[in-house]
Scaffold this motif. Sequence first.
Motif, PDB file in Angstrom:
ATOM      1  N   LEU A  77       3.697   1.545  -1.371  1.00 49.37           N
ATOM      2  CA  LEU A  77       3.463   2.675  -2.288  1.00 49.37           C
ATOM      3  C   LEU A  77       2.015   3.133  -2.234  1.00 49.37           C
ATOM      4  O   LEU A  77       1.727   4.329  -2.295  1.00 49.37           O
ATOM      5  CB  LEU A  77       3.863   2.289  -3.710  1.00 49.37           C
ATOM      6  CG  LEU A  77       5.358   2.142  -3.962  1.00 49.37           C
ATOM      7  CD1 LEU A  77       5.624   1.644  -5.382  1.00 49.37           C
ATOM      8  CD2 LEU A  77       6.076   3.456  -3.712  1.00 49.37           C
ATOM      9  N   LYS A  78       1.107   2.177  -2.134  1.00 50.12           N
ATOM     10  CA  LYS A  78      -0.316   2.523  -2.034  1.00 50.12           C
ATOM     11  C   LYS A  78      -0.583   3.280  -0.733  1.00 50.12           C
ATOM     12  O   LYS A  78      -1.322   4.269  -0.730  1.00 50.12           O
ATOM     13  CB  LYS A  78      -1.157   1.242  -2.112  1.00 50.12           C
ATOM     14  CG  LYS A  78      -2.625   1.458  -2.114  1.00 50.12           C
ATOM     15  CD  LYS A  78      -3.104   2.026  -3.413  1.00 50.12           C
ATOM     16  CE  LYS A  78      -4.625   2.099  -3.390  1.00 50.12           C
ATOM     17  NZ  LYS A  78      -5.152   2.954  -4.405  1.00 50.12           N
ATOM     18  N   SER A  79       0.036   2.859   0.352  1.00 54.28           N
ATOM     19  CA  SER A  79      -0.166   3.546   1.634  1.00 54.28           C
ATOM     20  C   SER A  79       0.503   4.920   1.642  1.00 54.28           C
ATOM     21  O   SER A  79       0.060   5.825   2.343  1.00 54.28           O
ATOM     22  CB  SER A  79       0.351   2.698   2.787  1.00 54.28           C
ATOM     23  OG  SER A  79       1.750   2.686   2.817  1.00 54.28           O
ATOM     24  N   LEU A  80       1.549   5.080   0.851  1.00 55.91           N
ATOM     25  CA  LEU A  80       2.257   6.360   0.787  1.00 55.91           C
ATOM     26  C   LEU A  80       1.374   7.479   0.242  1.00 55.91           C
ATOM     27  O   LEU A  80       1.521   8.634   0.624  1.00 55.91           O
ATOM     28  CB  LEU A  80       3.518   6.204  -0.081  1.00 55.91           C
ATOM     29  CG  LEU A  80       4.422   7.423  -0.203  1.00 55.91           C
ATOM     30  CD1 LEU A  80       5.010   7.788   1.158  1.00 55.91           C
ATOM     31  CD2 LEU A  80       5.531   7.150  -1.200  1.00 55.91           C
ATOM     32  N   LYS A  81       0.434   7.136  -0.615  1.00 59.30           N
ATOM     33  CA  LYS A  81      -0.478   8.152  -1.166  1.00 59.30           C
ATOM     34  C   LYS A  81      -1.244   8.870  -0.063  1.00 59.30           C
ATOM     35  O   LYS A  81      -1.484  10.073  -0.146  1.00 59.30           O
ATOM     36  CB  LYS A  81      -1.456   7.512  -2.149  1.00 59.30           C
ATOM     37  CG  LYS A  81      -0.811   7.085  -3.433  1.00 59.30           C
ATOM     38  CD  LYS A  81      -1.827   6.531  -4.391  1.00 59.30           C
ATOM     39  CE  LYS A  81      -1.156   6.108  -5.680  1.00 59.30           C
ATOM     40  NZ  LYS A  81      -2.118   5.652  -6.679  1.00 59.30           N
ATOM     41  N   TYR A  82      -1.624   8.142   0.976  1.00 59.94           N
ATOM     42  CA  TYR A  82      -2.349   8.754   2.086  1.00 59.94           C
ATOM     43  C   TYR A  82      -1.453   9.717   2.859  1.00 59.94           C
ATOM     44  O   TYR A  82      -1.883  10.804   3.237  1.00 59.94           O
ATOM     45  CB  TYR A  82      -2.899   7.666   3.022  1.00 59.94           C
ATOM     46  CG  TYR A  82      -3.989   6.860   2.379  1.00 59.94           C
ATOM     47  CD1 TYR A  82      -5.285   7.340   2.301  1.00 59.94           C
ATOM     48  CD2 TYR A  82      -3.724   5.610   1.824  1.00 59.94           C
ATOM     49  CE1 TYR A  82      -6.296   6.604   1.698  1.00 59.94           C
ATOM     50  CE2 TYR A  82      -4.723   4.868   1.225  1.00 59.94           C
ATOM     51  CZ  TYR A  82      -5.999   5.373   1.162  1.00 59.94           C
ATOM     52  OH  TYR A  82      -6.999   4.650   0.555  1.00 59.94           O
ATOM     53  N   LYS A 100      -0.279  -1.756   3.778  1.00 58.20           N
ATOM     54  CA  LYS A 100       1.041  -2.316   4.075  1.00 58.20           C
ATOM     55  C   LYS A 100       0.928  -3.811   4.381  1.00 58.20           C
ATOM     56  O   LYS A 100       1.683  -4.627   3.840  1.00 58.20           O
ATOM     57  CB  LYS A 100       1.675  -1.583   5.261  1.00 58.20           C
ATOM     58  CG  LYS A 100       2.129  -0.183   4.927  1.00 58.20           C
ATOM     59  CD  LYS A 100       2.666   0.523   6.154  1.00 58.20           C
ATOM     60  CE  LYS A 100       3.067   1.945   5.837  1.00 58.20           C
ATOM     61  NZ  LYS A 100       3.503   2.685   7.022  1.00 58.20           N
ATOM     62  N   ASN A 101      -0.021  -4.147   5.252  1.00 54.60           N
ATOM     63  CA  ASN A 101      -0.200  -5.561   5.610  1.00 54.60           C
ATOM     64  C   ASN A 101      -0.727  -6.375   4.435  1.00 54.60           C
ATOM     65  O   ASN A 101      -0.335  -7.525   4.244  1.00 54.60           O
ATOM     66  CB  ASN A 101      -1.144  -5.690   6.806  1.00 54.60           C
ATOM     67  CG  ASN A 101      -0.528  -5.167   8.073  1.00 54.60           C
ATOM     68  OD1 ASN A 101       0.688  -5.155   8.220  1.00 54.60           O
ATOM     69  ND2 ASN A 101      -1.360  -4.717   8.988  1.00 54.60           N
ATOM     70  N   LEU A 102      -1.612  -5.776   3.653  1.00 56.92           N
ATOM     71  CA  LEU A 102      -2.169  -6.477   2.501  1.00 56.92           C
ATOM     72  C   LEU A 102      -1.087  -6.819   1.488  1.00 56.92           C
ATOM     73  O   LEU A 102      -1.091  -7.908   0.913  1.00 56.92           O
ATOM     74  CB  LEU A 102      -3.266  -5.626   1.855  1.00 56.92           C
ATOM     75  CG  LEU A 102      -4.172  -6.298   0.856  1.00 56.92           C
ATOM     76  CD1 LEU A 102      -4.921  -7.448   1.505  1.00 56.92           C
ATOM     77  CD2 LEU A 102      -5.162  -5.295   0.284  1.00 56.92           C
ATOM     78  N   GLY A 103      -0.157  -5.918   1.278  1.00 57.07           N
ATOM     79  CA  GLY A 103       0.943  -6.180   0.353  1.00 57.07           C
ATOM     80  C   GLY A 103       1.761  -7.386   0.779  1.00 57.07           C
ATOM     81  O   GLY A 103       2.075  -8.270  -0.022  1.00 57.07           O
ATOM     82  N   VAL A 104       2.086  -7.433   2.063  1.00 54.67           N
ATOM     83  CA  VAL A 104       2.865  -8.563   2.585  1.00 54.67           C
ATOM     84  C   VAL A 104       2.055  -9.850   2.483  1.00 54.67           C
ATOM     85  O   VAL A 104       2.559 -10.890   2.022  1.00 54.67           O
ATOM     86  CB  VAL A 104       3.286  -8.295   4.057  1.00 54.67           C
ATOM     87  CG1 VAL A 104       3.925  -9.522   4.664  1.00 54.67           C
ATOM     88  CG2 VAL A 104       4.221  -7.099   4.125  1.00 54.67           C
TER      89      VAL A 104
END
Length: 171
Positions: free
Chosen positions: A20-25, A156-160
């Motif tokens: 979701l955080k990456s989706l903002k970009y 994305k990687n940070l979330g995982v």
Amino acid sequence: MIKIIGMIMVLLSSTLIGYLKSLKYTLRRRTIRAILSSLNILITEITYNQITLSEAFAKLSETSESGIGKLYLIASQILNSNEGYTASEAWEIALDKVGDLNLNQDDIRILKSFGKGLGNSDIYNQEKNFKFTSELLKKQLSDAEELSKKNEKLYKNLGVLVGIAVIIIFL
């Protein structure tokens, strides 16, 4: 069994937060592209078809992405409301009313300064305002693409990885 389900839920939720955080970009890039496209159509409608701003805004509200279309629809409604608003005031009010367009403060500032030039001069100067705003937005788009390349994969990687770290801590 409950422990495994809990671990899976932690991993899924942290991964989802990262996505979701990456989706903002991605959404910011998409929105800037939609605005640039709509500005090109708007200048064409005004200079070559010589229709009024409220008509052009109404036309764009039907063809633009949902958030951008809503911006044009609100601006058109304000101009048609016969309350004496200028085009620049209608644009500013519409920008404030539409809410989250997935843009940062610099993008909004550019759009507000664009609005200040709407309807205040002849077609030649209007065209210069459109071109100037388009150039500024192209720069913002290039910056957004750079940030996107750098940060989308990171989040994305940070979330995982955060999910895995939490699971390891609780083991």
